[in-house]
Enzyme design. Sequence first.
Site, PDB file in Angstrom:
ATOM      1  N   CYS A 113      60.071   5.271  48.194  1.00 22.95           N
ATOM      2  CA  CYS A 113      59.576   4.348  47.376  1.00 22.95           C
ATOM      3  C   CYS A 113      59.812   2.777  47.489  1.00 22.95           C
ATOM      4  CB  CYS A 113      60.120   4.966  45.692  1.00 22.95           C
ATOM      5  SG  CYS A 113      59.663   6.649  45.329  1.00 22.95           S
ATOM      6  N   HIS A 248      59.533  -1.072  40.980  1.00 19.26           N
ATOM      7  CA  HIS A 248      58.821   0.125  41.127  1.00 19.26           C
ATOM      8  C   HIS A 248      58.740   0.855  40.097  1.00 19.26           C
ATOM      9  CE1 HIS A 248      58.415   3.951  42.921  1.00 19.26           C
ATOM     10  NE2 HIS A 248      59.426   4.649  42.527  1.00 19.26           N
ATOM     11  N   ASN A 278      54.542   7.581  39.100  1.00 21.72           N
ATOM     12  CA  ASN A 278      55.333   7.018  40.232  1.00 21.72           C
ATOM     13  C   ASN A 278      54.317   7.372  41.390  1.00 21.72           C
ATOM     14  OD1 ASN A 278      57.042   6.415  42.552  1.00 21.72           O
ATOM     15  ND2 ASN A 278      58.688   7.762  41.414  1.00 21.72           N
TER      16      ASN A 278
HETATM   17  O1  UT7 Z   1      60.835   7.043  42.816  1.00 24.57           O
HETATM   18  C1  UT7 Z   1      62.190   7.542  43.435  1.00 24.57           C
HETATM   19  C2  UT7 Z   1      63.077   7.282  42.219  1.00 24.57           C
HETATM   20  N1  UT7 Z   1      63.175   8.341  41.427  1.00 24.57           N
HETATM   21  C3  UT7 Z   1      63.387   8.233  40.076  1.00 24.57           C
HETATM   22  O2  UT7 Z   1      63.927   7.105  39.927  1.00 24.57           O
HETATM   23  C4  UT7 Z   1      63.598   9.491  39.116  1.00 24.57           C
HETATM   24  C5  UT7 Z   1      64.735   9.026  38.417  1.00 24.57           C
HETATM   25  N2  UT7 Z   1      65.090  10.123  37.462  1.00 24.57           N
HETATM   26  C6  UT7 Z   1      64.519  10.218  36.224  1.00 24.57           C
HETATM   27  O3  UT7 Z   1      63.302   9.839  36.108  1.00 24.57           O
HETATM   28  C7  UT7 Z   1      64.574  11.458  35.289  1.00 24.57           C
HETATM   29  O4  UT7 Z   1      66.033  11.934  35.449  1.00 24.57           O
HETATM   30  C8  UT7 Z   1      63.687  12.789  35.169  1.00 24.57           C
HETATM   31  C9  UT7 Z   1      62.168  11.925  34.357  1.00 24.57           C
HETATM   32  C10 UT7 Z   1      63.449  13.252  36.653  1.00 24.57           C
HETATM   33  C11 UT7 Z   1      64.375  13.479  34.216  1.00 24.57           C
HETATM   34  O5  UT7 Z   1      64.755  13.162  32.742  1.00 24.57           O
HETATM   35  P1  UT7 Z   1      66.368  13.260  32.661  1.00 24.57           P
HETATM   36  O6  UT7 Z   1      66.491  12.737  31.271  1.00 24.57           O
HETATM   37  O7  UT7 Z   1      67.165  12.975  33.746  1.00 24.57           O
HETATM   38  O8  UT7 Z   1      66.064  14.903  32.301  1.00 24.57           O
HETATM   39  P2  UT7 Z   1      67.144  16.130  33.190  1.00 24.57           P
HETATM   40  O9  UT7 Z   1      66.618  16.337  34.487  1.00 24.57           O
HETATM   41  O10 UT7 Z   1      68.449  16.027  32.707  1.00 24.57           O
HETATM   42  O11 UT7 Z   1      66.569  17.505  32.301  1.00 24.57           O
HETATM   43  C12 UT7 Z   1      66.796  17.743  30.992  1.00 24.57           C
HETATM   44  C13 UT7 Z   1      66.134  19.085  30.481  1.00 24.57           C
HETATM   45  C14 UT7 Z   1      66.600  20.193  31.493  1.00 24.57           C
HETATM   46  O12 UT7 Z   1      66.812  21.250  30.513  1.00 24.57           O
HETATM   47  P3  UT7 Z   1      68.184  21.732  30.003  1.00 24.57           P
HETATM   48  O13 UT7 Z   1      68.665  22.141  31.458  1.00 24.57           O
HETATM   49  O14 UT7 Z   1      68.814  20.943  29.380  1.00 24.57           O
HETATM   50  O15 UT7 Z   1      67.843  23.105  29.595  1.00 24.57           O
HETATM   51  C15 UT7 Z   1      65.235  20.199  32.242  1.00 24.57           C
HETATM   52  O16 UT7 Z   1      64.922  21.812  32.758  1.00 24.57           O
HETATM   53  O17 UT7 Z   1      64.671  19.073  30.672  1.00 24.57           O
HETATM   54  C16 UT7 Z   1      64.127  20.101  31.484  1.00 24.57           C
HETATM   55  N3  UT7 Z   1      62.858  19.644  32.178  1.00 24.57           N
HETATM   56  C17 UT7 Z   1      61.657  19.683  31.822  1.00 24.57           C
HETATM   57  N4  UT7 Z   1      61.208  20.111  30.272  1.00 24.57           N
HETATM   58  C18 UT7 Z   1      59.856  19.790  30.150  1.00 24.57           C
HETATM   59  C19 UT7 Z   1      62.960  19.074  33.072  1.00 24.57           C
HETATM   60  N5  UT7 Z   1      61.596  18.646  33.535  1.00 24.57           N
HETATM   61  C20 UT7 Z   1      60.906  19.161  32.509  1.00 24.57           C
HETATM   62  C21 UT7 Z   1      59.554  18.830  32.178  1.00 24.57           C
HETATM   63  N6  UT7 Z   1      58.933  19.427  31.040  1.00 24.57           N
HETATM   64  N7  UT7 Z   1      58.624  18.608  33.066  1.00 24.57           N
END
Ligand code: UT7
Length: 321
Positions: A113, A248, A278
């Site tokens: 990225c 980004h 992204n």
């Molecule tokens: O480009 C390279 C750089 N990349 C980035 O900068 C990405 C950085 N990270 C992020 O943008 C965020 O961490 C995400 C958008 C990927 C995830 O957001 P989050 O607030 O960190 O969520 P999380 O990973 O902590 O997940 C929260 C919950 C989980 O469920 P439990 O364990 O709390 O029951 C996940 O399983 O949300 C669940 N979850 C989803 N639910 C519905 C994860 N993906 C999804 C989804 N739909 N697509």
Amino acid sequence: MIRSVLKGTGSALPKQVVSNAELAKRVDTSHDWIVERTGIHQRFIADETETTSTLAIDAARRAIEAAGVDAESIELIVLATSTPDQTFPASATIVQNALGCNGCIAFDVQAVCSGFLYAISVADAMLKAGQAKRALVIGAETFSRILDWEDRTTCVLFGDGAGAMLLDAEDNGEDGPGILASRLHADGAHNELLYVDGGPSTTQTVGHLRMQGREVFRHAVKNLASVLGEVLDDAGKQPSDIDWVVPHQANRRILDATAKKLGLPLEKVVVTVKDHANTSAASVPLAFDVAWRDGRIKSGDLVMLEAMGGGFTWGASLLRV
Ligand code: UT7
């Protein structure tokens, strides 16, 4: 004082738009979850006729047209991608052949990225060193081809696209336009937080993207705030001097958190993640082109480009347009 001066920009997106609602039919997710956690509403996905190089060629042609120059005058092509058409040769050579500037320098850089920041810094250094007078810098990706479409934690986050900038080496004096300062970093200790589980030398497959999103998020905010500070110091500027930040586009919440850490008003941040998701190395030049063409970014503006991605890699460039 020779600087790399922006002469034109261009971008390209695949024909096909995929909404959050459509993804919710394939994996256990919802429009509301995706919007709340990321700000993404839709993404563009390449069909079988579109590849990283076709998107790159379209974006490049638009940048060349905007600059009002002949493609044959290009002396350097640097293309940032992690999703090349072929393992080799470089997609930059495919773009070069299509544009008809055969014989010039052409190569790819791979910094995921942050790829566009690496590409523009390398091109800037080569222009300053006199190795070329006119450079085409492109970020182009088809991340849809390396996504695991059954993994809801990653497949909702990415899209395909390309962006390009045409730069000329010019001496316009101390206060003239051009790239004022750039900084790049990498830290290979975090490979397992964001990587592709395949490759020619290991599995002989292309592999799928794997990410521990929450951990990446944490590192992104910290690393971006620090590299932005370094570039401002190098250029002798303050956050209040910046007219636009073109970050980004990974996640709306990262953009907000980084701006807050630097004390930058959100109105100065170009945000396209809602429409494009992204697009990895394409996201900075794609967002820049959108804001340039709709008249937000104007000649004379001081613009900060920044990105963080797999590796980890991160970087920033400060540009007087
Ligand atoms: O480009 C390279 C750089 N990349 C980035 O900068 C990405 C950085 N990270 C992020 O943008 C965020 O961490 C995400 C958008 C990927 C995830 O957001 P989050 O607030 O960190 O969520 P999380 O990973 O902590 O997940 C929260 C919950 C989980 O469920 P439990 O364990 O709390 O029951 C996940 O399983 O949300 C669940 N979850 C989803 N639910 C519905 C994860 N993906 C999804 C989804 N739909 N697509």
